[in-house]
Design a protein around this motif. Structure first.
Motif, PDB file in Angstrom:
ATOM      1  N   ALA A 218       0.821  -1.208   0.000  1.00 17.53           N
ATOM      2  CA  ALA A 218       0.000   0.000   0.000  1.00 17.53           C
ATOM      3  C   ALA A 218       0.855   1.258   0.000  1.00 17.53           C
ATOM      4  O   ALA A 218       0.394   2.335  -0.394  1.00 17.53           O
ATOM      5  CB  ALA A 218      -0.909   0.010   1.217  1.00 17.53           C
ATOM      6  N   GLY A 219       2.111   1.128   0.450  1.00 17.80           N
ATOM      7  CA  GLY A 219       2.966   2.296   0.509  1.00 17.80           C
ATOM      8  C   GLY A 219       4.403   1.921   0.808  1.00 17.80           C
ATOM      9  O   GLY A 219       4.715   0.775   1.127  1.00 17.80           O
ATOM     10  N   ARG A 248      -1.685  -0.119   8.771  1.00 20.75           N
ATOM     11  CA  ARG A 248      -1.973   0.724   7.605  1.00 20.75           C
ATOM     12  C   ARG A 248      -1.880  -0.064   6.304  1.00 20.75           C
ATOM     13  O   ARG A 248      -1.812   0.529   5.227  1.00 20.75           O
ATOM     14  CB  ARG A 248      -0.989   1.892   7.565  1.00 20.75           C
ATOM     15  CG  ARG A 248      -1.068   2.790   8.789  1.00 20.75           C
ATOM     16  CD  ARG A 248      -2.329   3.638   8.760  1.00 20.75           C
ATOM     17  NE  ARG A 248      -2.378   4.519   9.914  1.00 20.75           N
ATOM     18  CZ  ARG A 248      -3.293   5.483  10.061  1.00 20.75           C
ATOM     19  NH1 ARG A 248      -4.210   5.664   9.141  1.00 20.75           N
ATOM     20  NH2 ARG A 248      -3.305   6.226  11.149  1.00 20.75           N
ATOM     21  N   GLU A 277       2.336   6.758  -0.618  1.00 24.81           N
ATOM     22  CA  GLU A 277       1.279   5.818  -0.956  1.00 24.81           C
ATOM     23  C   GLU A 277       1.464   5.296  -2.377  1.00 24.81           C
ATOM     24  O   GLU A 277       1.924   6.015  -3.263  1.00 24.81           O
ATOM     25  CB  GLU A 277      -0.088   6.484  -0.821  1.00 24.81           C
ATOM     26  CG  GLU A 277      -0.412   6.887   0.611  1.00 24.81           C
ATOM     27  CD  GLU A 277      -1.761   7.571   0.720  1.00 24.81           C
ATOM     28  OE1 GLU A 277      -2.237   8.092  -0.315  1.00 24.81           O
ATOM     29  OE2 GLU A 277      -2.324   7.585   1.812  1.00 24.81           O
ATOM     30  N   GLY A 280      -2.622   4.922  -5.179  1.00 31.06           N
ATOM     31  CA  GLY A 280      -3.725   5.771  -4.733  1.00 31.06           C
ATOM     32  C   GLY A 280      -3.673   7.116  -5.414  1.00 31.06           C
ATOM     33  O   GLY A 280      -3.432   7.239  -6.607  1.00 31.06           O
ATOM     34  N   GLN A 284       2.046  11.007  -0.102  1.00 31.77           N
ATOM     35  CA  GLN A 284       1.718  11.631   1.177  1.00 31.77           C
ATOM     36  C   GLN A 284       3.019  11.956   1.877  1.00 31.77           C
ATOM     37  O   GLN A 284       3.776  11.059   2.228  1.00 31.77           O
ATOM     38  CB  GLN A 284       0.903  10.675   2.042  1.00 31.77           C
ATOM     39  CG  GLN A 284       0.664  11.195   3.448  1.00 31.77           C
ATOM     40  CD  GLN A 284      -0.202  10.263   4.252  1.00 31.77           C
ATOM     41  OE1 GLN A 284      -1.065   9.578   3.742  1.00 31.77           O
ATOM     42  NE2 GLN A 284       0.044  10.233   5.542  1.00 31.77           N
TER      43      GLN A 284
END
Length: 288
Positions: A218-219, A248, A277, A280, A284
């Motif tokens: 996800a990141g 997360r 991220e 998405g 960030q």
């Protein structure tokens, strides 16, 4: 008193990723192991020095630097590096290798024979094969030959490697792509006479790294910061990267970002460092 440790980097030891700490302590990072650390609240990241020597001024270095060295120490480390072509008279024999990281992502490189396959584990090579063995400059000429004749690069960015780890084809397909390129490489005209060609023997690291069934990330941790916390369970490790299951989602931590910081055990189960991220809306840059 809170125990504080200074990370000196990740190494691969007999197929197991191991974090080293100043003073000689080592921490194995087997799959399923819990990783939970906090950066000292008022800490700063300082240069790790070069060639086994501490930075004379303990210079402060940026959190996003994967080298963790000041300009002077980085120059000194590079100046004595085989990768910088400044050690042409090195008498050791060298291997030339092909390393596979994903479909269409194969690089050529060299490593001292005495190091075995450690360099391939350190780079996160999912599969590899030796191409040849011989003197350093002959190995360098073979590298240049493959770059020019077959357009095989000698570097692949870590961001590209990470992007495909959760969607790799089966091991058979990985080795087949390597075998095809190996055949073309050893048949090239201009192969250095002093470099002994090696037969194809594909080695796959998918099991060693724990990539089977790896969920997409996800990141990616962008940097550590004073007071920041990272906590998660190791799902996979490839090269310097840890894929961690966190609250997360799955995050990738490049352990090179840990060097130069003073760290302590985390009292909280969370991630409070900057994360980029993936997949998405973009990047960030603030804290969670």
């Amino acid at each position: 008193m809170t125990q504080v440790w200074r990370c000196v980097g990740l190494r691969w030891d007999d197929g197991v990723p191991v974090l080293g700490w100043q003073g000689g302590r080592r921490s194995g990072l087997e799959r399923g192991k819990r990783v939970a650390f906090a950066v000292v609240a008022e800490g700063v990241r300082t240069c790790v020095g070069a060639r086994g020597h501490e930075c004379p001024v303990r210079a402060v270095v940026p959190g996003r630097s994967t080298g963790a060295r000041c300009e002077e120490c980085a120059w000194l480390d590079r100046a004595h590096s085989v990768a910088a072509d400044t050690v042409a008279d090195d008498p050791r024999p060298y291997h030339v290798y092909l390393a596979w990281f994903g479909p269409g992502m194969v690089k050529v490189g060299i490593t001292a024979v005495e190091r075995g396959s450690a360099r391939l584990l350190e780079q996160g090579a999912v599969a590899f094969s030796w191409l040849g063995r011989g003197p350093l400059m002959a190995a360098r000429r073979a590298e240049e030959l493959l770059r020019a004749a077959l357009r095989v690069p000698d570097r692949i960015p870590y961001a590209d490697k990470r992007a495909v780890r959760a969607a790799l084809p089966p091991a058979e397909e990985r080795v087949t792509e390597l075998a095809d390129l190996h055949t073309r490489a050893v048949a090239l005209d201009g192969w250095p006479e002093s470099l002994e060609r090696a037969p194809f023997r594909g080695v796959d690291h998918g099991g060693v790294f724990g990539l089977d069934g790896l969920p997409p990330a996800a990141g990616v941790v962008g940097e550590l910061v004073a007071g920041g916390v990272v906590s998660g369970d190791v799902l996979a490790a490839a090269g310097p990267d840890l894929h961690l299951a966190t609250g997360r989602g799955v995050l990738v931590l490049d352990t090179r970002l840990m060097t130069g910081w003073e760290l302590t055990a985390a009292a909280r189960d969370e991630v409070t460092v900057p994360v980029r991220e993936l997949g998405g809306s973009g990047v960030q840059d603030g804290l969670f």
